[in-house]
Write an enzyme that holds these catalytic residues in place. Structure first.
Site, short mmCIF file in Angstrom:
data_model
loop_
_atom_site.label_atom_id
_atom_site.label_comp_id
_atom_site.label_asym_id
_atom_site.label_seq_id
_atom_site.Cartn_x
_atom_site.Cartn_y
_atom_site.Cartn_z
N ASP A 23 0.81 -1.22 0.00
CA ASP A 23 0.00 0.00 0.00
C ASP A 23 0.84 1.27 0.00
O ASP A 23 0.43 2.30 0.53
CB ASP A 23 -0.96 0.02 1.22
CG ASP A 23 -1.78 -1.24 1.31
OD1 ASP A 23 -2.26 -1.69 0.27
OD2 ASP A 23 -1.91 -1.79 2.43
N LYS A 26 2.24 2.28 -5.04
CA LYS A 26 2.91 1.79 -6.27
C LYS A 26 2.06 2.05 -7.50
O LYS A 26 2.58 2.34 -8.57
CB LYS A 26 3.19 0.28 -6.16
CG LYS A 26 4.17 -0.08 -5.07
CD LYS A 26 4.38 -1.57 -4.99
CE LYS A 26 3.17 -2.35 -4.51
NZ LYS A 26 2.74 -2.06 -3.13
N GLY A 50 -4.21 -4.32 -4.56
CA GLY A 50 -5.23 -3.34 -4.94
C GLY A 50 -4.51 -2.07 -5.34
O GLY A 50 -4.06 -1.32 -4.49
N HIS A 51 -4.33 -1.86 -6.63
CA HIS A 51 -3.58 -0.70 -7.10
C HIS A 51 -4.55 0.41 -7.51
O HIS A 51 -5.32 0.26 -8.46
CB HIS A 51 -2.64 -1.09 -8.24
CG HIS A 51 -1.52 -1.97 -7.75
ND1 HIS A 51 -0.68 -2.67 -8.57
CD2 HIS A 51 -1.12 -2.26 -6.49
CE1 HIS A 51 0.20 -3.34 -7.83
NE2 HIS A 51 -0.06 -3.11 -6.57
N GLN A 233 2.16 -5.87 -3.18
CA GLN A 233 2.51 -5.95 -1.75
C GLN A 233 3.85 -5.25 -1.49
O GLN A 233 4.19 -4.34 -2.24
CB GLN A 233 2.52 -7.40 -1.25
CG GLN A 233 1.16 -8.06 -1.22
CD GLN A 233 0.77 -8.68 -2.54
OE1 GLN A 233 1.54 -9.37 -3.17
NE2 GLN A 233 -0.45 -8.44 -2.98
P1 IMP Z 1 -2.56 -12.73 1.55
O1 IMP Z 1 -1.58 -12.17 0.55
O2 IMP Z 1 -3.98 -12.43 1.19
O3 IMP Z 1 -2.31 -14.17 1.84
O4 IMP Z 1 -2.33 -11.97 2.94
C1 IMP Z 1 -1.12 -12.12 3.69
C2 IMP Z 1 -0.72 -10.81 4.35
O5 IMP Z 1 -0.37 -9.86 3.35
C3 IMP Z 1 -1.84 -10.13 5.15
O6 IMP Z 1 -1.25 -9.43 6.24
C4 IMP Z 1 -2.41 -9.12 4.18
O7 IMP Z 1 -3.06 -8.05 4.83
C5 IMP Z 1 -1.16 -8.69 3.47
N1 IMP Z 1 -1.42 -8.19 2.11
C6 IMP Z 1 -1.69 -8.91 1.01
N2 IMP Z 1 -1.85 -8.12 -0.06
C7 IMP Z 1 -1.64 -6.86 0.39
C8 IMP Z 1 -1.62 -5.59 -0.27
O8 IMP Z 1 -1.82 -5.46 -1.48
N3 IMP Z 1 -1.37 -4.52 0.53
C9 IMP Z 1 -1.11 -4.63 1.86
N4 IMP Z 1 -1.11 -5.80 2.50
C10 IMP Z 1 -1.37 -6.90 1.77
#
Ligand code: IMP
Length: 434
Positions: A23, A26, A50-51, A233
């Site tokens: 977040d 990017k 989520g971009h 991420q």
């Molecule tokens: P997962 O990727 O859905 O398995 O989540 C694993 C961890 O990564 C969790 O703490 C999510 O909140 C975090 N996470 C996954 N995608 C994002 C993102 O795009 N932005 C921020 N945190 C993320």
């Protein structure tokens, strides 16, 4: 000179990675850089990303399709490292077209990319529902999809070419998940039951977009074009380098870009790390520089710090120089893009963590032990706030002197030169440095 000598390649390949816990903004940085690029590719993750990109008064949020799609004529690719949810992908594809974005003929997906299926999401959510040690996932099925990939039982885009084989792999996956869910006390597979037919119905459309992403990138670079590899991420969520187990299931760092796009590391020229001027985290796991509650709420509101994928409130904190330095090393950052500087405009003072105090003494290293990270006390440097708007600035000289002093210190502590500063959500609210 042979065009195959890497150093002679006239194209340019830049990786954009998140330097914190995701977040970082990017989406906007990639959007700005895409104006000068020819090809944009995602290389890891899936619809957990989520971009968010603001174009004029319109806001677009992309989860799978590279946000570069908003620039007409640019080729947008999903590499082998992505876990591709076909239903979500086509939903996004159609939503973009409905809003006047021309997607047709511009998107390609790697034949080697693994499919993320409804049963992966179901398993992800069921585990999070009962687990005593929640990760706080996005519920998008990311972990279970990568588990299948690594266990060598995943289904790839190329597998859809043989419908009978694809059917039997899908049925196997569904049955395996049914058994696992039963162990977790879940009997109802809900929508996931229909995934076999649903996926097979989308197979033709997906195969029509299938390509060799690595080869396309190589051809573009040999032809003197510019390629952007768009990370999702952030570094501290990387499966190897992040705050394990509170991480995502892919390599979010720059090494993952080569592997997940299908090129070798020598094709990459630059790695730009995107960091917020402060820090946020969503999901479980420690955030050493977390603000006290009142400031946390204030910055969350000022920065609209709510998840683009899940809507969850993000925890907010001071800029963490220890993490930034670590991020610079593991990604080999060649530059930083600092975003959301404007969010700090009203604060009377600003802080940067330069070290951590641990029971064993002070350290400038980011600990491998996440339990230790949860116990550290940051050592802060405090600087005066600038308490002036930065939103109109388009050159470094336009910024208040105190804001520049903050950025100078942030750059030193991060041991990486600042190349871009973002002072608002719009495309034109950006400062280029050097
Ligand atoms: P997962 O990727 O859905 O398995 O989540 C694993 C961890 O990564 C969790 O703490 C999510 O909140 C975090 N996470 C996954 N995608 C994002 C993102 O795009 N932005 C921020 N945190 C993320």
């Amino acid at each position: 000179m042979s065009p195959f000598v890497r150093a002679q390649v006239s194209g340019r390949c830049t990786v954009v990675v998140g330097g914190q816990w995701g977040d970082e903004g990017k989406g906007k940085i990639v959007d700005v850089l895409t104006a000068e690029a020819d090809v944009v590719a995602r290389y890891q993750g899936g619809a957990n990303a989520g971009h968010t990109v603001q174009v004029g008064d319109e806001t677009f949020i992309f989860h799978l399709i590279p946000s570069g799609i908003l620039h007409p004529g640019k080729r947008c690719l999903l590499g082998n490292g992505v876990v591709l949810d076909p239903v979500q992908f086509f939903k996004e594809y159609e939503a973009a077209e409905a809003r006047g974005v021309s997607v047709e003929g511009r998107v390609g997906v790697s034949r080697r990319a693994h499919l993320l299926l409804p049963y992966h999401k179901l398993l992800d959510r069921a585990r999070e529902g009962i687990s005593a040690r929640k990760i706080g996932t996005t519920g998008r099925g990311i972990g279970p999809a990568y588990e299948d990939k690594v266990a060598r039982r995943g289904i790839r885009v190329v597998d859809l070419k043989d419908p009978e084989r694809a059917r039997s792999l899908l049925v196997e996956g569904l049955e395996r998940t049914r058994a696992k869910l039963r162990e977790l006390g879940v009997e109802d597979l809900g929508d996931a039951e229909s995934c076999v037919e649903e996926t097979l119905a989308l197979a033709g459309r997906l195969l029509a977009l299938a390509t060799d992403v690595g080869s396309e990138i190589q051809q573009a670079l040999l032809a003197g074009k510019k390629v952007l590899l768009e990370g999702a991420q952030g570094t501290a969520l990387d499966i190897d380098h992040g705050t394990y187990p509170y991480v995502t299931s892919s390599n979010t760092t720059a090494g993952g870009a080569a592997c997940g796009a299908g090129i070798g590391p020598t094709w990459i020229h630059e790695v730009l790390g995107v960091v917020k001027a402060y820090i946020t985290r969503v999901g479980e796991g420690p955030l050493p520089t977390a603000f006290p509650p009142e400031l946390d709420q204030k910055v969350r509101d000022l920065g609209s710090e709510y998840g683009a994928t899940t809507g969850r409130p993000r925890r907010c904190g001071w800029y963490d120089g220890v993490l930034a330095r670590y991020s610079s090393r593991v990604n080999g950052l060649t530059g930083l893009a600092v975003t959301k500087l404007d969010v700090l405009d009203t604060l009377p003072e600003v802080r940067i963590a330069v070290a951590y105090r641990t029971p064993e003494g002070e350290t400038r290293e980011f600990p491998a032990d996440t339990t230790v990270l949860g116990q550290v006390e940051p050592v802060y440097e405090t600087l005066p706030g600038w308490q002036e708007p930065t939103v109109g600035a388009t050159r470094l000289e336009d910024l208040p002197a105190k804001a520049r002093a903050y950025l100078d210190r942030l750059e030193e502590v991060s041991e990486t030169p600042i190349r871009m500063i973002s002072v608002g959500t719009r495309r034109d609210q950006i400062i280029r440095v050097g």
